[in-house]
Design a protein around this motif. Structure first.
Motif, mmCIF file in Angstrom:
data_model
loop_
_atom_site.group_PDB
_atom_site.id
_atom_site.type_symbol
_atom_site.label_atom_id
_atom_site.label_comp_id
_atom_site.label_asym_id
_atom_site.label_seq_id
_atom_site.Cartn_x
_atom_site.Cartn_y
_atom_site.Cartn_z
ATOM 1 N N ALA A 19 -44.676 45.267 -52.698
ATOM 2 C CA ALA A 19 -44.017 46.567 -52.556
ATOM 3 C C ALA A 19 -44.595 47.336 -51.379
ATOM 4 N N CYS A 20 -45.879 47.120 -51.099
ATOM 5 C CA CYS A 20 -46.559 47.888 -50.057
ATOM 6 C C CYS A 20 -47.715 47.076 -49.502
ATOM 7 N N VAL A 21 -47.914 47.195 -48.192
ATOM 8 C CA VAL A 21 -49.082 46.604 -47.541
ATOM 9 C C VAL A 21 -49.731 47.697 -46.712
ATOM 10 N N ASN A 22 -50.977 48.039 -47.048
ATOM 11 C CA ASN A 22 -51.755 48.968 -46.230
ATOM 12 C C ASN A 22 -52.518 48.157 -45.208
ATOM 13 N N ARG A 23 -52.502 48.618 -43.974
ATOM 14 C CA ARG A 23 -53.261 47.967 -42.906
ATOM 15 C C ARG A 23 -54.447 48.857 -42.550
ATOM 16 N N VAL A 24 -55.639 48.301 -42.707
ATOM 17 C CA VAL A 24 -56.866 49.042 -42.436
ATOM 18 C C VAL A 24 -57.520 48.437 -41.195
ATOM 19 N N PRO A 25 -57.434 49.136 -40.063
ATOM 20 C CA PRO A 25 -58.012 48.587 -38.826
ATOM 21 C C PRO A 25 -59.521 48.818 -38.762
#
Length: 193
Positions: free
Chosen positions: A118-124
């Motif tokens: 449903a959701c993908v958070n991208r943490v750089p």
């Protein structure tokens, strides 16, 4: 009962202490009463406190695990944080690391397009230190935090393996044990069956 045993042991420690140290036990003892007054059988109430004496008590993790396991054994599932959780499905959070921003964006979009999450958070900007080829390695990476159904872990893992630059991509999953029921319902409705 666990409560009486716990409080009896705590009182005997307090009463066995000298009068000069009895002041030291007042604050922890007050914390015990605060923990007991919020109702440990309702672990959702205790775990939802952000501040206050219940959160700061050093024995709270032990008490949570003890009574959470008892409530689970009685058929009370901790996922039911608000109301009736029958409209949700068992959900997970999956961590996947990628080598850079472009790889993260490409993989995240493909996961969403396939309705594998449903959701993908991208943490750089994470720095990974790990053992590889017989030595310590260190690389800058991006972390993907993926929210999906538990039943989609296997297809998600296969998708990541097929579309990842690494020979051995990280795919690790942890159960979601509770939260906003509407959000958990949204995870269910935003992913494929």
């Amino acid at each position: 009962m666990a409560f009486s045993c716990f409080t009896r042991n705590f009182f005997s420690i307090a009463s066995a202490s000298s009068s000069s140290s009895s002041l030291q036990f007042r604050l922890p003892l007050a914390r015990v009463f605060c923990v007991l007054s919020v109702g440990l059988y309702n672990t959702n109430t205790v775990s939802s406190y952000k501040t206050g004496c219940a959160q700061s008590h050093p024995l709270l993790p032990f008490l949570r695990s003890k009574f959470l396991s008892q409530s689970t054994a009685k058929g009370v599932h901790p996922t039911a944080m608000e109301g009736n959780a029958s409209t949700t499905v068992p959900s997970i959070v999956v961590y996947v690391t990628v080598p850079n921003k472009e790889a993260g964006k490409k993989l995240a979009e493909s996961i969403i397009k396939e309705k594998l999450a449903a959701c993908v958070n991208r943490v750089p900007g994470i720095e990974s230190v790990y053992w590889w080829d017989g030595q310590v390695q260190a690389d800058s990476e991006e972390l993907l935090i993926i929210k999906t159904r538990e039943s989609l872990l296997q297809p998600l893992t296969q998708h990541v393996k097929a579309n990842h630059e690494y020979d051995l991509p990280e795919v690790i999953a942890m159960p979601i044990t509770g939260g906003n029921e509407k959000y958990l319902e949204w995870i269910k409705n935003s992913t494929r069956d």
